[in-house]
Design an enzyme around this catalytic site. Sequence first.
Site, mmCIF file in Angstrom:
data_model
loop_
_atom_site.group_PDB
_atom_site.id
_atom_site.type_symbol
_atom_site.label_atom_id
_atom_site.label_comp_id
_atom_site.label_asym_id
_atom_site.label_seq_id
_atom_site.Cartn_x
_atom_site.Cartn_y
_atom_site.Cartn_z
ATOM 1 N N GLU A 28 0.647 -1.040 -0.304
ATOM 2 C CA GLU A 28 0.517 -0.140 0.141
ATOM 3 C C GLU A 28 0.626 0.960 0.436
ATOM 4 O O GLU A 28 1.603 1.407 1.098
ATOM 5 C CB GLU A 28 -0.794 -0.245 1.408
ATOM 6 C CG GLU A 28 -2.043 0.821 1.976
ATOM 7 C CD GLU A 28 -3.148 1.209 2.621
ATOM 8 O OE1 GLU A 28 -2.317 1.395 3.696
ATOM 9 O OE2 GLU A 28 -4.001 0.080 2.709
ATOM 10 N N HIS A 61 13.860 22.870 -4.739
ATOM 11 C CA HIS A 61 13.270 23.714 -5.000
ATOM 12 C C HIS A 61 11.652 23.953 -4.143
ATOM 13 O O HIS A 61 11.122 23.144 -3.488
ATOM 14 C CB HIS A 61 12.124 23.454 -6.330
ATOM 15 C CG HIS A 61 12.881 23.202 -7.403
ATOM 16 N ND1 HIS A 61 13.469 21.537 -7.805
ATOM 17 C CD2 HIS A 61 14.205 24.041 -8.047
ATOM 18 C CE1 HIS A 61 14.233 21.751 -9.326
ATOM 19 N NE2 HIS A 61 14.898 22.801 -8.899
ATOM 20 N N LYS A 70 5.164 17.725 -0.250
ATOM 21 C CA LYS A 70 5.094 16.338 -1.473
ATOM 22 C C LYS A 70 5.232 15.184 -0.502
ATOM 23 O O LYS A 70 5.920 14.735 0.596
ATOM 24 C CB LYS A 70 6.655 16.941 -2.215
ATOM 25 C CG LYS A 70 6.413 17.789 -2.908
ATOM 26 C CD LYS A 70 8.201 18.698 -3.419
ATOM 27 C CE LYS A 70 7.860 20.376 -4.250
ATOM 28 N NZ LYS A 70 9.179 20.452 -5.206
ATOM 29 N N TYR A 130 5.978 11.911 -7.651
ATOM 30 C CA TYR A 130 5.737 13.004 -5.606
ATOM 31 C C TYR A 130 4.304 13.286 -6.104
ATOM 32 O O TYR A 130 4.108 13.391 -7.054
ATOM 33 C CB TYR A 130 6.467 13.848 -5.166
ATOM 34 C CG TYR A 130 6.535 14.654 -6.899
ATOM 35 C CD1 TYR A 130 6.605 16.157 -6.223
ATOM 36 C CD2 TYR A 130 8.109 14.358 -7.232
ATOM 37 C CE1 TYR A 130 6.906 17.233 -7.507
ATOM 38 C CE2 TYR A 130 8.195 16.087 -8.233
ATOM 39 C CZ TYR A 130 7.915 16.827 -8.259
ATOM 40 O OH TYR A 130 8.066 17.824 -9.138
ATOM 41 N N ASP A 168 19.103 25.827 -11.792
ATOM 42 C CA ASP A 168 19.316 25.102 -10.329
ATOM 43 C C ASP A 168 20.923 25.534 -10.192
ATOM 44 O O ASP A 168 21.353 25.948 -8.906
ATOM 45 C CB ASP A 168 19.380 23.905 -10.504
ATOM 46 C CG ASP A 168 18.043 23.299 -10.066
ATOM 47 O OD1 ASP A 168 17.176 24.051 -9.791
ATOM 48 O OD2 ASP A 168 17.657 21.999 -10.145
#
Length: 181
Positions: A28, A61, A70, A130, A168
């Site tokens: 799960e 970020h 997230k 994510y 970045d």
Amino acid sequence: MKYQRLAIPDVVLLTPKILGDARGFFMETFRQDEFVKHCGNYQFVQDNHSSSGLGILRGLHYQHKQPQGKLVRVTQGEVFDVAVDMRQSSPTFGKWVGEVLSDTNKRMLWVPPGFAHGFLVTSDMAEFQYKCTDYYAPGDEYALRWDDPTVGIAWPLTAGAPVLSAKDSAARSFKDCPWYD
């Protein structure tokens, strides 16, 4: 599912119970009622998926006006995943935590709103997925330098400097980033 609070207690490592036999495995990956109980009352509105090669670093970020929580995991390969506390009112402001996430350990990391997030690919390639608690807002996107000395993340670099995107590479130092209250 096992929920483990890390050195920054708002960041939670989730380790699923894996049921396996000769056919493969079952696990799960998300259950709303248990997530609320252990991580907070958040709803997810967007799922993202990326693929990256060895040595690629994505992040760090965050969105400032529309902060995103997230729930991150790796479905192929391995990454070193990092969360940096950007909340001025927090006792762990400016601190970081990092965990290895992989298709083998099947662990997930909950990174709540108020954190900068990034990861370094430590395998030949990695598939990274994510869930987000708010929508991507391009005009509200910020990046903290991966190598900021104030934060001092101990990235497990094996082949020199990581590969970065242009965004970045131009990321801000911690002291120049907008922080949360």
